[in-house]
Design an enzyme around this catalytic site. Sequence first.
Site, PDB file in Angstrom:
ATOM      1  N   LYS A 179     -25.108  46.070  68.161  1.00  0.00           N
ATOM      2  CA  LYS A 179     -24.886  46.312  69.466  1.00  0.00           C
ATOM      3  C   LYS A 179     -24.569  45.287  70.240  1.00  0.00           C
ATOM      4  CE  LYS A 179     -25.352  49.872  73.493  1.00  0.00           C
ATOM      5  NZ  LYS A 179     -26.229  51.062  74.143  1.00  0.00           N
ATOM      6  N   SER A 200     -23.394  55.180  74.948  1.00  0.00           N
ATOM      7  CA  SER A 200     -22.664  53.754  75.039  1.00  0.00           C
ATOM      8  C   SER A 200     -22.872  52.701  73.911  1.00  0.00           C
ATOM      9  CB  SER A 200     -23.795  52.939  76.132  1.00  0.00           C
ATOM     10  OG  SER A 200     -24.804  52.750  75.771  1.00  0.00           O
ATOM     11  N   SER A 239     -27.554  57.173  74.652  1.00  0.00           N
ATOM     12  CA  SER A 239     -26.727  56.226  73.751  1.00  0.00           C
ATOM     13  C   SER A 239     -26.662  56.159  72.458  1.00  0.00           C
ATOM     14  CB  SER A 239     -26.706  54.957  74.466  1.00  0.00           C
ATOM     15  OG  SER A 239     -26.314  54.978  75.795  1.00  0.00           O
TER      16      SER A 239
END
Lengths: 92, 436
Positions: free
Chosen positions: B33, B108, B133
């Site tokens: 990420k 996210s 997320s």
Amino acid sequence: MDADAEYVLQHVSRLARLQLSDEERQKFAKQIRDVLDLFNKVASANVEGEPAYHCIEAENGLRPDKPVKFDWDPLANAKHVEGKYIKSPKIV
Amino acid sequence: MQAAYAPFISVAESIRFEITPQSLLPGVPVAVKDNICTKGMRTTAGSKILENYVPPFDATVVEKAKKEGAGIVGKTAMDEFGFGTFSTNCAFGVPKNPLDPERSCGGSSGGSAGAVAAFKLPIVSIAESTGGSITCPAAFTGTVGITPTYGLVSRWGLVDYANSLDKIGTIGKSVYDAALLLSVIAGYDEKDATSLRTQNTDYTAFAKPDGKKLRVGLPKEYFSSAVDSGIVKEVEMLADRLNSLGFELEQVSLPSTELAIPTYYIISMSEASTNLAKFSGLRYGLQLEFDEKQNIEEYFTKVRTEGFGEEAKRRIILGTFTRMAGYKDRYYLKALKIRKRIINEFKQAFAKVDVLLAPAMPILPPKFSEIEKLEPAQVYMMDILTVAPNMAGMPTVALPIGRINGLPVSVQVIADHLQEGKAIQMASIIEGLNGR
């Protein structure tokens, strides 16, 4: 709660060091009002007891107070550098 | 895959694997990420303010993965700093769901889940969750996501969103894959003051069903009318099946769920608004030119105004408000008290059952055309099933259990603090029922 939303937009955005454009201000007005309505459910909840700053009990994780060498350059990403210093706009 | 689904913000130009006969991830491609620092590889956290930031160090989790023979293939798309549920608040492109590119991967950690779902490779992702997320994008892409106990995985080298909530975790194609990566990245790190002093654990040992019958709780608030009835039906069918296999099922109650969303958003925005003050335009990130007349206040305001996206600005303003003198008691402190209540309710449930089983998300992956019409407060409501376990720091495994009209339906298995083994074990049993 309208007064609060207006206050948040006008006053708090300045404290938060953000300059909103007219377009943002207009768009945010209703959005912030909606979120504050949501937040007011917390404000009006009847709740006593201790606050939970952390979600899990843990011991203090301080590491030994001894010098450690960086193996990377802490100024690697700084743009306005003079020698080993960072140049900043004037403070006072 | 990048052209079709855009899971990455940056793709590695070359990949180096350092493999030994003992490596746990020999030659395994790992997507990371983009809010997790990678040495020499751009790390933007989805924000324009970090557009050109190239960290001179690896986050602890990245260092650990590389040491076990993994190679970092790219940095995955995400909502700016994690501020979103659909990865649409990303300054560098929006990842598309490989199951239907007109739909969102969730957020996210959308790109992290999208990359795992898109490639027919044994790829795994290092993701991060503040309020859901990992569970959300895993659910929307039909992948497996593990959100560990708060503090189990080092956050050193993470671009923080909300320090008391952020947890680095994993996404994989199977419970085993996600558990293997967790085994590698978990563990005490003296560089993170909130890191828990735990022993190294092989979580894959739990990903093999051993016939043990765990006690399963069904939190009634997670089966409410706010959740798509088709999803509720699938999860209830699963519960029935577990019951017929001899698992003890019990309905439990988490009454503070009704306040979970505003409580979570008050705490997370309060923390985010102080966190983001580090982007001062001096040490790293967006740095503008200035002259002798300009003072630091004007400069700081200009950097923030130019660098932050819309949702970041909204959250900074609201988070500044909720912790201001005169308002702090009413919002921030009250939210922390409710958080305590939420933690206690989970603890009471875990005194009776080993794990909780619930739908992972209240909706199926939505189309981008539907997302466009949602106002921020409506988007926040999508987190109804994920914010409470995240606020309580409980480990969670999200995994798919079926499909509705070709779209994945997922459950989440929640366990008590540091009981990821139980959550992984239950998830593995459920995965086995679906024919893996």
